[in-house]
Design a protein around this motif. Structure first.
Motif, PDB file in Angstrom:
ATOM      1  N   SER A 269     -20.801  19.900  22.281  1.00  0.00           N
ATOM      2  CA  SER A 269     -21.825  20.880  21.926  1.00  0.00           C
ATOM      3  C   SER A 269     -22.199  20.750  20.458  1.00  0.00           C
ATOM      4  O   SER A 269     -21.323  20.667  19.590  1.00  0.00           O
ATOM      5  N   GLY A 273     -27.055  27.691  21.194  1.00  0.00           N
ATOM      6  CA  GLY A 273     -26.549  28.867  21.880  1.00  0.00           C
ATOM      7  C   GLY A 273     -25.567  29.669  21.065  1.00  0.00           C
ATOM      8  O   GLY A 273     -24.915  30.575  21.570  1.00  0.00           O
ATOM      9  N   THR A 274     -25.441  29.326  19.766  1.00  0.00           N
ATOM     10  CA  THR A 274     -24.621  30.099  18.834  1.00  0.00           C
ATOM     11  C   THR A 274     -25.491  30.515  17.656  1.00  0.00           C
ATOM     12  O   THR A 274     -26.633  30.071  17.519  1.00  0.00           O
ATOM     13  N   GLU A 284     -14.737  21.753  25.478  1.00  0.00           N
ATOM     14  CA  GLU A 284     -13.481  22.143  26.137  1.00  0.00           C
ATOM     15  C   GLU A 284     -12.467  21.015  25.984  1.00  0.00           C
ATOM     16  O   GLU A 284     -12.770  19.853  26.277  1.00  0.00           O
ATOM     17  N   ALA A 310     -18.290  30.367  22.081  1.00  0.00           N
ATOM     18  CA  ALA A 310     -18.781  30.334  23.458  1.00  0.00           C
ATOM     19  C   ALA A 310     -20.314  30.317  23.432  1.00  0.00           C
ATOM     20  O   ALA A 310     -20.940  31.359  23.211  1.00  0.00           O
ATOM     21  N   THR A 312     -24.144  30.582  24.348  1.00  0.00           N
ATOM     22  CA  THR A 312     -24.849  31.411  25.337  1.00  0.00           C
ATOM     23  C   THR A 312     -25.800  30.595  26.195  1.00  0.00           C
ATOM     24  O   THR A 312     -26.258  31.073  27.232  1.00  0.00           O
ATOM     25  N   PHE A 313     -26.137  29.380  25.760  1.00  0.00           N
ATOM     26  CA  PHE A 313     -26.949  28.473  26.571  1.00  0.00           C
ATOM     27  C   PHE A 313     -26.650  27.049  26.136  1.00  0.00           C
ATOM     28  O   PHE A 313     -25.848  26.825  25.233  1.00  0.00           O
ATOM     29  N   ALA A 317     -22.351  26.554  28.311  1.00  0.00           N
ATOM     30  CA  ALA A 317     -22.855  27.936  28.263  1.00  0.00           C
ATOM     31  C   ALA A 317     -21.870  28.890  28.926  1.00  0.00           C
ATOM     32  O   ALA A 317     -21.423  28.671  30.059  1.00  0.00           O
ATOM     33  N   GLY A 318     -21.491  29.960  28.211  1.00  0.00           N
ATOM     34  CA  GLY A 318     -20.603  30.984  28.731  1.00  0.00           C
ATOM     35  C   GLY A 318     -19.139  30.618  28.744  1.00  0.00           C
ATOM     36  O   GLY A 318     -18.305  31.400  29.219  1.00  0.00           O
ATOM     37  N   ARG A 319     -18.795  29.436  28.220  1.00  0.00           N
ATOM     38  CA  ARG A 319     -17.395  29.007  28.197  1.00  0.00           C
ATOM     39  C   ARG A 319     -16.923  28.865  26.752  1.00  0.00           C
ATOM     40  O   ARG A 319     -17.689  28.472  25.874  1.00  0.00           O
ATOM     41  N   THR A 320     -15.654  29.147  26.517  1.00  0.00           N
ATOM     42  CA  THR A 320     -15.102  29.017  25.173  1.00  0.00           C
ATOM     43  C   THR A 320     -14.689  27.579  24.922  1.00  0.00           C
ATOM     44  O   THR A 320     -13.997  26.965  25.739  1.00  0.00           O
TER      45      THR A 320
END
Length: 406
Positions: A269, A273-274, A284, A310, A312-313, A317-320
């Motif tokens: 990433s 999304g941050t 991950e 995490a 948001t997109f 997205a939605g995962r730490t």
């Protein structure tokens, strides 16, 4: 690069309202100088402007709104780039053809259009002069400079006059850094062979494009800034920062972008999304080992913090995820491209899950297959950055001929 074409440049380029810096003079943008001169450069013209939300005055009024209220400006059309004229579209999108509700002006979409189709849009709009005013961030793969290139080419095909209103390079106009694009890797994130961090303003780039790359130069006029020096960062300019795109929220983003945007070509990433895109990097399976490995390199002007976030997109997205946050403590010493390469080298060493995007997008971003293949072969950051020094030196020589400020 064809230095013999500079005689063509001289006949096609008129450096209008040149910059003469006086001691202690505040920065004045190209638009401010155009307006303070009563739009005399546009007198009697039908004008269309290529701009986006960064086209603002220092009191944050949009220049389209300002020009629309002044009949001397002759504004009759607006041309929107990626993200749109008013900035309502995300990455990879545009606003399409519309009528601007605030001014009633027709808005034409330039995104992903070039050559004759874009020339036809200019012709259909009825304008005779195309003006460009967009804030760049200094990186080759930021698409607005290629919107500039495409619009210059299309204006020449359509027989239109072209005017560039200059704004600062927010990360300074210092020496160019990074690899130079190889022509076989040309895309909308790099049309022509310039360095990854070009260190130029849009007016300087327009002169470079006209003199080196366009098959036939466009009648080009540039309205330069006053009060800007090449070593100035954006926050010294006294201008408001307006995000040039949704994922360029701050000046700090622009500072790191020419290096960390390379992570768009990986499965890591890049922080979309941050609240800190391109400053936060992660995936991950990554942990503190990455920051430790990067800090061991003692890169100038920067430190790395173990970070978890995490998105948001976009990716994860939605995962730490775990990774690093970039903290630049000495902007003058910091080299964003070398730092980006060092981060690619170290993440590959500490995380076995690392992979390039399957379409080899990294090659389009860096301008050749060299970065990817050298890192895959185990090369270190110094070896990778050393491999492009000869072509970078050649670009710097050509670039020097088109610089307008000291």
């Amino acid at each position: 690069m064809h230095l013999s074409r500079r005689n063509l440049l001289a006949s096609a380029t008129m450096a209008t309202l040149p910059a003469v810096r006086r001691h202690g003079e505040p920065l004045c943008t190209g638009f401010e100088r155009l307006a303070s001169d009563g739009y005399s450069l546009l007198k009697g013209r039908r004008v269309g402007i290529v701009t986006n939300p960064t086209g603002v005055t220092r009191d944050v009024r949009h220049i389209v709104d300002v020009m629309h209220q002044d009949t001397r400006a002759g504004l009759t059309a607006v041309f929107g780039p990626e993200h749109g004229f008013r900035g309502t579209a995300q990455a990879g999108g545009s606003e399409g053809r519309s009528t601007d509700p605030a001014t009633g002006l027709p808005v034409y979409d330039t995104y992903l259009k070039s050559g004759r189709p874009l020339a036809d849009i200019f012709s259909a709009s009825g304008v005779d002069t195309v003006v460009f005013d967009i804030q760049d961030v200094g990186a080759r793969f930021y698409t607005y400079i290629w919107t500039l290139y495409d619009c210059m080419e299309a204006a020449q095909l359509a027989g239109k006059r072209f005017v560039v209103l200059d704004r600062p390079n927010p990360v300074t106009g210092g020496e160019a850094q990074g690899p130079v694009l190889h022509k076989e890797f040309a895309t909308f994130v790099g049309r022509q062979p310039i360095a990854q961090a070009h260190g130029m303003t849009v007016a300087e780039l327009a002169r470079l494009f006209n003199g080196e790359f366009l098959s036939k130069p466009v009648p080009l006029e540039t309205v330069l800034m006053t009060g800007w020096k090449r070593d100035q960062f954006y926050d010294a300019a006294g201008l408001p920062w307006v995000p040039p795109s949704p994922n360029m929220p701050t000046q700090d983003t622009a500072l790191v972008y020419s290096g960390t945007c390379m992570f768009e070509g990986t499965n890591v990433s890049e922080g979309r999304g941050t609240t800190r895109p391109f400053e936060l990097l992660g995936a991950e399976g990554l942990d503190g080992r990455w920051a430790a490995a990067a800090n061991e390199l003692a890169l100038p002007g920067v430190r790395f913090r173990e970070a978890y976030f995490a998105p948001t997109f976009s990716k994860f997205a939605g995962r730490t995820v775990g990774g690093v946050q970039i903290h630049v403590h000495d902007r003058a010493a910091y080299d964003p491209v070398r730092t980006g390469i060092a981060l690619l080298v170290t993440v590959r060493k500490v995380w076995h899950g690392f992979a390039w995007r399957s379409d080899n997008w990294i090659d389009k971003l860096t301008g050749s297959a060299r970065v990817r293949t050298m890192i895959d072969a185990g090369a270190g950051a110094d070896e990778v950055t050393g491999a492009w020094q000869e072509e970078l030196t050649a670009f710097r020589r050509v670039r020097k001929e088109y610089l307008l400020y000291t």
